[in-house]
Design a protein around this motif. Structure first.
Motif, PDB file in Angstrom:
ATOM      1  N   LEU A 150     -62.278   9.247  17.793  1.00 30.40           N
ATOM      2  CA  LEU A 150     -61.789   9.146  19.165  1.00 30.40           C
ATOM      3  C   LEU A 150     -62.869   8.600  20.088  1.00 30.40           C
ATOM      4  N   ALA A 151     -64.101   9.074  19.904  1.00 33.02           N
ATOM      5  CA  ALA A 151     -65.205   8.610  20.749  1.00 33.02           C
ATOM      6  C   ALA A 151     -65.490   7.125  20.537  1.00 33.02           C
ATOM      7  N   ALA A 152     -65.195   6.624  19.339  1.00 33.36           N
ATOM      8  CA  ALA A 152     -65.415   5.216  19.030  1.00 33.36           C
ATOM      9  C   ALA A 152     -64.227   4.345  19.450  1.00 33.36           C
ATOM     10  N   GLY A 153     -63.206   4.968  20.036  1.00 37.47           N
ATOM     11  CA  GLY A 153     -62.045   4.221  20.487  1.00 37.47           C
ATOM     12  C   GLY A 153     -61.034   3.918  19.397  1.00 37.47           C
ATOM     13  N   ARG A 154     -61.112   4.668  18.293  1.00 37.57           N
ATOM     14  CA  ARG A 154     -60.210   4.447  17.165  1.00 37.57           C
ATOM     15  C   ARG A 154     -59.278   5.642  17.001  1.00 37.57           C
ATOM     16  N   THR A 155     -58.043   5.390  16.587  1.00 38.90           N
ATOM     17  CA  THR A 155     -57.093   6.475  16.337  1.00 38.90           C
ATOM     18  C   THR A 155     -57.444   7.164  15.023  1.00 38.90           C
ATOM     19  N   PRO A 156     -57.776   8.437  15.059  1.00 35.60           N
ATOM     20  CA  PRO A 156     -58.093   9.133  13.807  1.00 35.60           C
ATOM     21  C   PRO A 156     -56.842   9.306  12.947  1.00 35.60           C
ATOM     22  N   GLU A 157     -57.017   9.149  11.659  1.00 35.03           N
ATOM     23  CA  GLU A 157     -55.915   9.290  10.707  1.00 35.03           C
ATOM     24  C   GLU A 157     -56.120  10.561   9.878  1.00 35.03           C
TER      25      GLU A 157
END
Length: 233
Positions: free
Chosen positions: A44-51
Motif C-alpha cells: 500500500l505504501a508503494a502505491g500497489r494493491t496488495p494481493e
C-alpha cells in the motif's frame, strides 16, 4: 457426508458459533491479521494493491477481518464448499472489498498469480500430512519475494496425553461460553474429518518449503498461528 458437504450444510449459521467454538477467537484472529499485515502495508505504501490468497476461506471471516484492518487489499478466496463461498462473497461485496472466489479443493493447484500474503484459517487440518506439506510448497511458490504465509490453525498436541488435554480444555471452554450439547455434537461430527498436526512438525514443513523466519506467533491450546516469509533474494 464428506467435509465439503459438512460445511456447506452449516454455511448460513457457521459464523454465529465461532466465538463459542474458538474460545480464543479475538486473540487468535488478531494475531493472524498482524502477522499478515507487514507486506500488505508495504505494498500500500508503494502505491500497489496488495494481493491476498485465502485458502479454505469458508465464509470469508479471515478475509473480512484482514481487509477491515487494511482497506485497499484485494482477496482471492479458495474453498471447495460453494455455499460457504457464496456467504463470503456476499459479505465482502457488502463492504466494498475487491475480491474473487474460486471453487476448488486445497489438494489441487492454486489460482495463478503472485501474492503478498497467502493466509488460511481452520482449513488445512482437513488435509493429511502429505497434503499439508504439498500445499505449503505451493503456497510458498505463490508468494512474491518478501511475502508471508500465515496459517491460523487447529493443531494436534505433540503427545497423545497433551492432545487429550487440548480436547478437555476445549470442551470446558466452549461449554463455559454457551455452547450447548447439540452445538458441541455438531462440531464433533465435523471434527471427524480433521487430521491436525503438531505445530513443530508444520513449522518444519514450512521451512522445508523454502520459507524463512518461520515461527509460531500465537498459541492457545489447540489453536495456533504460525507461518513464515518467502526470502527477498
Amino acid at each position: 457426508m464428506d467435509v465439503t458437504a459438512a460445511f456447506d450444510a452449516v454455511a448460513g449459521s457457521y459464523d454465529q458459533a465461532r466465538r463459542r467454538l474458538v474460545p480464543c477467537f479475538d486473540d487468535f484472529y488478531a494475531a493472524a491479521v498482524e502477522v499478515a499485515a507487514p507486506p500488505l502495508r508495504a505494498a500500500l505504501a508503494a502505491g500497489r494493491t496488495p494481493e491476498v490468497l485465502d485458502l479454505g476461506a469458508g465464509t470469508g471471516l479471515l478475509s473480512l477481518l484482514l481487509t477491515a484492518a487494511l482497506p485497499g487489499v484485494r482477496v482471492t478466496l479458495v474453498d471447495g464448499a460453494a455455499r460457504m463461498l457464496a456467504v463470503a462473497a456476499e459479505g465482502l461485496a457488502a463492504r466494498g472489498v475487491a475480491h474473487r472466489t474460486v471453487l476448488a479443493d486445497l489438494a489441487g493447484p492454486l489460482p495463478p498469480g503472485r501474492y503478498d500474503a497467502v493466509v488460511s484459517a481452520l482449513a488445512v487440518h482437513h488435509l493429511d500430512d502429505d497434503g499439508k506439506r504439498a500445499l505449503y510448497r505451493r503456497a510458498a511458490d505463490a508468494l512474491r519475494p518478501g511475502g508471508v504465509f500465515v496459517n491460523a490453525e487447529q493443531v494436534a498436541g505433540p503427545t497423545p496425553a497433551l492432545d487429550r488435554r487440548y480436547d478437555e480444555v476445549w470442551l470446558a471452554q466452549t461449554a463455559a461460553r454457551g455452547s450447548d450439547d447439540a452445538e458441541i455434537a455438531a462440531a464433533r461430527e465435523r471434527m471427524r474429518h480433521d487430521r491436525p498436526a503438531a505445530v513443530a512438525d508444520q513449522c518444519r514443513w514450512l521451512a522445508d518449503a523454502g520459507l524463512v523466519d518461520v515461527d509460531c506467533f500465537y498459541k492457545a491450546w489447540r489453536f495456533a498461528v504460525f507461518g513464515g516469509h518467502r526470502p527477498v533474494a
